[in-house]
Scaffold this motif. Structure first.
Motif, PDB file in Angstrom:
ATOM      1  N   VAL A  36      10.797  -4.465 -15.059  1.00  0.00           N
ATOM      2  CA  VAL A  36      11.116  -3.720 -13.846  1.00  0.00           C
ATOM      3  C   VAL A  36      11.358  -2.274 -14.250  1.00  0.00           C
ATOM      4  O   VAL A  36      12.116  -1.999 -15.182  1.00  0.00           O
ATOM      5  N   MET A  37      10.711  -1.350 -13.554  1.00  0.00           N
ATOM      6  CA  MET A  37      10.867   0.083 -13.816  1.00  0.00           C
ATOM      7  C   MET A  37      11.325   0.757 -12.532  1.00  0.00           C
ATOM      8  O   MET A  37      10.624   0.727 -11.519  1.00  0.00           O
ATOM      9  N   LEU A  38      12.504   1.375 -12.589  1.00  0.00           N
ATOM     10  CA  LEU A  38      13.134   1.945 -11.403  1.00  0.00           C
ATOM     11  C   LEU A  38      13.575   3.383 -11.649  1.00  0.00           C
ATOM     12  O   LEU A  38      13.926   3.743 -12.778  1.00  0.00           O
ATOM     13  N   PRO A  39      13.625   4.220 -10.596  1.00  0.00           N
ATOM     14  CA  PRO A  39      14.211   5.546 -10.750  1.00  0.00           C
ATOM     15  C   PRO A  39      15.663   5.457 -11.205  1.00  0.00           C
ATOM     16  O   PRO A  39      16.380   4.502 -10.879  1.00  0.00           O
ATOM     17  N   ARG A  81       3.319   2.044 -20.537  1.00  0.00           N
ATOM     18  CA  ARG A  81       2.377   2.446 -19.497  1.00  0.00           C
ATOM     19  C   ARG A  81       1.031   1.731 -19.602  1.00  0.00           C
ATOM     20  O   ARG A  81       0.274   1.707 -18.631  1.00  0.00           O
ATOM     21  N   THR A  82       0.756   1.138 -20.768  1.00  0.00           N
ATOM     22  CA  THR A  82      -0.591   0.602 -20.998  1.00  0.00           C
ATOM     23  C   THR A  82      -0.619  -0.806 -21.587  1.00  0.00           C
ATOM     24  O   THR A  82      -1.691  -1.423 -21.623  1.00  0.00           O
ATOM     25  N   ASP A  83       0.511  -1.326 -22.046  1.00  0.00           N
ATOM     26  CA  ASP A  83       0.492  -2.515 -22.906  1.00  0.00           C
ATOM     27  C   ASP A  83       0.833  -3.813 -22.197  1.00  0.00           C
ATOM     28  O   ASP A  83       1.155  -4.827 -22.844  1.00  0.00           O
ATOM     29  N   ILE A  84       0.765  -3.828 -20.872  1.00  0.00           N
ATOM     30  CA  ILE A  84       0.961  -5.039 -20.071  1.00  0.00           C
ATOM     31  C   ILE A  84      -0.353  -5.273 -19.321  1.00  0.00           C
ATOM     32  O   ILE A  84      -0.966  -4.311 -18.827  1.00  0.00           O
ATOM     33  N   PRO A  85      -0.835  -6.522 -19.215  1.00  0.00           N
ATOM     34  CA  PRO A  85      -2.162  -6.752 -18.632  1.00  0.00           C
ATOM     35  C   PRO A  85      -2.313  -6.299 -17.186  1.00  0.00           C
ATOM     36  O   PRO A  85      -3.385  -5.857 -16.790  1.00  0.00           O
ATOM     37  N   SER A  86      -1.240  -6.415 -16.396  1.00  0.00           N
ATOM     38  CA  SER A  86      -1.346  -6.030 -14.992  1.00  0.00           C
ATOM     39  C   SER A  86       0.026  -5.633 -14.466  1.00  0.00           C
ATOM     40  O   SER A  86       1.030  -6.290 -14.768  1.00  0.00           O
ATOM     41  N   TYR A  87       0.061  -4.555 -13.701  1.00  0.00           N
ATOM     42  CA  TYR A  87       1.294  -4.019 -13.120  1.00  0.00           C
ATOM     43  C   TYR A  87       1.201  -4.042 -11.594  1.00  0.00           C
ATOM     44  O   TYR A  87       0.111  -3.965 -11.020  1.00  0.00           O
ATOM     45  N   ARG A  88       2.375  -4.077 -10.966  1.00  0.00           N
ATOM     46  CA  ARG A  88       2.453  -3.946  -9.516  1.00  0.00           C
ATOM     47  C   ARG A  88       3.210  -2.666  -9.172  1.00  0.00           C
ATOM     48  O   ARG A  88       4.286  -2.410  -9.722  1.00  0.00           O
ATOM     49  N   ILE A  89       2.669  -1.908  -8.240  1.00  0.00           N
ATOM     50  CA  ILE A  89       3.289  -0.668  -7.761  1.00  0.00           C
ATOM     51  C   ILE A  89       3.903  -0.939  -6.389  1.00  0.00           C
ATOM     52  O   ILE A  89       3.215  -1.422  -5.477  1.00  0.00           O
ATOM     53  N   PHE A  90       5.201  -0.652  -6.248  1.00  0.00           N
ATOM     54  CA  PHE A  90       5.902  -0.830  -4.976  1.00  0.00           C
ATOM     55  C   PHE A  90       6.358   0.532  -4.455  1.00  0.00           C
ATOM     56  O   PHE A  90       6.872   1.354  -5.223  1.00  0.00           O
ATOM     57  N   LYS A  91       6.191   0.756  -3.151  1.00  0.00           N
ATOM     58  CA  LYS A  91       6.722   1.951  -2.495  1.00  0.00           C
ATOM     59  C   LYS A  91       7.484   1.517  -1.255  1.00  0.00           C
ATOM     60  O   LYS A  91       6.955   0.779  -0.421  1.00  0.00           O
ATOM     61  N   ASP A  92       8.742   1.926  -1.187  1.00  0.00           N
ATOM     62  CA  ASP A  92       9.640   1.518  -0.098  1.00  0.00           C
ATOM     63  C   ASP A  92       9.671  -0.004   0.049  1.00  0.00           C
ATOM     64  O   ASP A  92       9.722  -0.543   1.158  1.00  0.00           O
ATOM     65  N   GLY A  93       9.652  -0.691  -1.099  1.00  0.00           N
ATOM     66  CA  GLY A  93       9.762  -2.148  -1.098  1.00  0.00           C
ATOM     67  C   GLY A  93       8.471  -2.890  -0.845  1.00  0.00           C
ATOM     68  O   GLY A  93       8.451  -4.129  -0.879  1.00  0.00           O
ATOM     69  N   VAL A 231      11.680 -10.067  -5.620  1.00  0.00           N
ATOM     70  CA  VAL A 231      12.187 -10.390  -4.296  1.00  0.00           C
ATOM     71  C   VAL A 231      13.366  -9.480  -3.939  1.00  0.00           C
ATOM     72  O   VAL A 231      13.476  -8.988  -2.810  1.00  0.00           O
ATOM     73  N   ALA A 232      14.226  -9.234  -4.920  1.00  0.00           N
ATOM     74  CA  ALA A 232      15.353  -8.318  -4.684  1.00  0.00           C
ATOM     75  C   ALA A 232      14.859  -6.906  -4.386  1.00  0.00           C
ATOM     76  O   ALA A 232      15.440  -6.195  -3.548  1.00  0.00           O
ATOM     77  N   LEU A 233      13.787  -6.514  -5.042  1.00  0.00           N
ATOM     78  CA  LEU A 233      13.216  -5.189  -4.789  1.00  0.00           C
ATOM     79  C   LEU A 233      12.633  -5.090  -3.382  1.00  0.00           C
ATOM     80  O   LEU A 233      12.717  -4.037  -2.733  1.00  0.00           O
ATOM     81  N   GLU A 234      12.046  -6.187  -2.891  1.00  0.00           N
ATOM     82  CA  GLU A 234      11.538  -6.210  -1.518  1.00  0.00           C
ATOM     83  C   GLU A 234      12.671  -5.952  -0.528  1.00  0.00           C
ATOM     84  O   GLU A 234      12.491  -5.268   0.486  1.00  0.00           O
ATOM     85  N   GLN A 235      13.850  -6.520  -0.832  1.00  0.00           N
ATOM     86  CA  GLN A 235      15.005  -6.342   0.054  1.00  0.00           C
ATOM     87  C   GLN A 235      15.614  -4.949  -0.078  1.00  0.00           C
ATOM     88  O   GLN A 235      16.014  -4.328   0.911  1.00  0.00           O
ATOM     89  N   ALA A 236      15.689  -4.446  -1.324  1.00  0.00           N
ATOM     90  CA  ALA A 236      16.355  -3.161  -1.571  1.00  0.00           C
ATOM     91  C   ALA A 236      15.512  -1.976  -1.107  1.00  0.00           C
ATOM     92  O   ALA A 236      16.044  -0.924  -0.744  1.00  0.00           O
ATOM     93  N   ARG A 237      14.187  -2.137  -1.156  1.00  0.00           N
ATOM     94  CA  ARG A 237      13.251  -1.110  -0.710  1.00  0.00           C
ATOM     95  C   ARG A 237      13.471   0.247  -1.403  1.00  0.00           C
ATOM     96  O   ARG A 237      13.614   1.294  -0.734  1.00  0.00           O
ATOM     97  N   PRO A 238      13.505   0.275  -2.752  1.00  0.00           N
ATOM     98  CA  PRO A 238      13.559   1.584  -3.420  1.00  0.00           C
ATOM     99  C   PRO A 238      12.302   2.374  -3.096  1.00  0.00           C
ATOM    100  O   PRO A 238      11.241   1.797  -2.829  1.00  0.00           O
ATOM    101  N   PRO A 239      12.380   3.700  -3.120  1.00  0.00           N
ATOM    102  CA  PRO A 239      11.209   4.501  -2.763  1.00  0.00           C
ATOM    103  C   PRO A 239      10.036   4.286  -3.712  1.00  0.00           C
ATOM    104  O   PRO A 239       8.882   4.446  -3.313  1.00  0.00           O
TER     105      PRO A 239
END
Length: 261
Positions: A36-39, A81-93, A231-239
């Motif tokens: 998990v990568m967060l501001p 930034r490059t060493d995981i096979p697939s990443y997910r980008i979330f904006k506002d949850g 799931v917690a990130l979906e609820q928290a909705r970080p930018p």
């Protein structure tokens, strides 16, 4: 893919764009992590959330400083930034993209959390002679949303996600005994038997990952799962937030045996 590839070799293949699949069953003996990568402004609450929900969110490592593109002491020549096979980008949850490289999305205020993954204890189950079905069927482990509440912290809250592996009664007891010794990677199962008792209506339709065969003499066994933070990130909705894609882990140089109690 050679199951005995080293973690460094695998990370180099991923970085070169030569491996984009799930990492289950690869690099025997080494710890795999959810990410998990967060501001920075959101990092303290998320750290506390992990500490209070350590079954689904067991912390392995945290960035020393915002903007670090590595995690100290867990992997040689690591670039987050490059060493995981697939990443997910979330904006506002909301999930907006799934990508194989986040160099263009990277920000200097991001704090990275590496969380323990159930792939680490699967090796011990297999070594004891248990059939870990997602491995023997060469698919991603099935994962389900439940109705089990996590302990909330600030904006972070939500229901626990679980992973499932089917066993007969004898092997379920053995799996509990083995996994109790791995609290840093989810520990013992949280439930076995009727999935409806934890809010899963259809065991044949996982919310993440792939379905596996459940034989007539078997019942589903459920572990707390590191997809719970998503799931917690979906609820928290970080930018803004970045995670791994389910099943596509950071493979570290830490040994599974180093996490056993």
């Amino acid at each position: 893919m050679n199951e005995n590839i080293t973690p460094l070799e695998l990370r180099q293949k991923i970085r070169a764009g030569k491996f984009k699949e799930n990492t289950s069953g690869l690099c025997h003996g080494f710890v795999q992590c959810n990410l998990v990568m967060l501001p920075k402004d959101w990092a303290d609450d998320f750290l506390k959330f992990c500490e209070l929900n350590d079954k689904p969110c067991p912390l392995i490592a945290v960035s020393n400083s915002p903007g670090d593109t590595f995690l100290e002491g867990i992997a040689e020549d690591l670039d987050l930034r490059t060493d995981i096979p697939s990443y997910r980008i979330f904006k506002d949850g909301l999930l907006t993209e799934e990508v194989n490289d986040i160099t263009d999305y990277w920000r200097d205020d991001l704090v990275t959390f590496a969380l323990g993954c159930s792939f680490s204890f699967e090796e011990s189950l297999i070594a004891d002679g248990l059939d870990v079905r997602n491995i023997s069927e060469s698919v991603n482990v099935p994962m389900y949303r439940t109705d089990i509440d996590c302990t909330p912290v600030g904006p972070f809250k939500g229901k626990m996600v679980v992973s499932m592996r089917p066993f007969d009664a004898k092997d379920t007891i053995r799996a509990i005994q083995i996994c109790t010794g791995f609290p840093s990677v989810h520990g013992a199962p949280i439930h076995f038997g009727d999935p409806k008792l934890i809010g899963i209506s259809d065991i044949e339709k996982p919310d993440f990952g792939d379905r596996v065969t459940i034989k007539e003499n078997e019942h589903p066994v459920f572990w707390a799962c590191g997809v719970t933070p998503q799931v917690a990130l979906e609820q928290a909705r970080p930018p803004f937030c970045i995670t791994h894609s389910p099943g596509c882990m950071l493979v570290t140089d830490l040994t599974n045996s180093s996490l056993a109690e």
